[in-house]
Scaffold this motif. Sequence first.
Motif: not given
Length: 244
Positions: A145-172
């Motif tokens: 979530r912090l990594a996402l927040a840091s990327v979104l803070a740059t205000d991108p036009v295009l967001l690319v995510a490479d398997e962003p939930t592979t390492l997460l439990d169900l809630e996250w």
Amino acid sequence: MPGSAPGPGQQTGGDVGTVRVLGPIDLVVTEPTVAVIGANGSGKSTLVRLLNGLVTPSAGTVTVHGLDAAEDTSAVRARTGFVFTDPLVQLVMPTAGEDLELSLRRTHRRRGDRRAAAVALLEEHGLGGLAHRSIYDLSGGQRQRLALASVLATDPVLLVADEPTTLLDLEWTLQVQELLLSLPGTGRCAQLVYTTHDLDFAAQAERCLVVAGGRIAHDAPGPAAVDWYRRDVQSRRSGPGVRP
């Protein structure tokens, strides 16, 4: 990839000692949400890494919102946010607050303003009170979530995510998926492209690309592409020489 041997489904490249990981592909992607699915080693990550110049094509061109990703890499990266599978690949500062402040340097020149904005963003992303927490003391979900927040803070036009939930439990996983799918149309973000092995997540995309052997094997709306992929895998598993 000089000196490499072809992996499953890969072919030798045009030059001796090279492997063709991806292509030939002729593709235009304009939908707000685009999923990319396929087997490990099929070329999914290579495909999306072309979108911000992390990988450059050995032939042909990749154009992102009118910019050549190989020739105008800095301009493309200024408009493109990239989220890795493992957040520790991109979290570079010692604490959560400092990492967000790094992303805010362009928009908040004064240190005090950056710090206040970072604290507000941490609250917004469910990380309130963690500004001084070491990134190594955060849970896997908090790091992503912090990594996402840091990327979104740059205000991108295009967001690319490479398997962003592979390492997460169900809630996250659910939290991150909901956030990602809500982004197109908010702020500057116009488009989300993501790879995933979570077929329910892929089915929620407006368009889904199935990659196999470095090529686009199927291209359809999310639910239809996922159905096709399931049938394709089951068909190959029931073929000769495949143990149940």
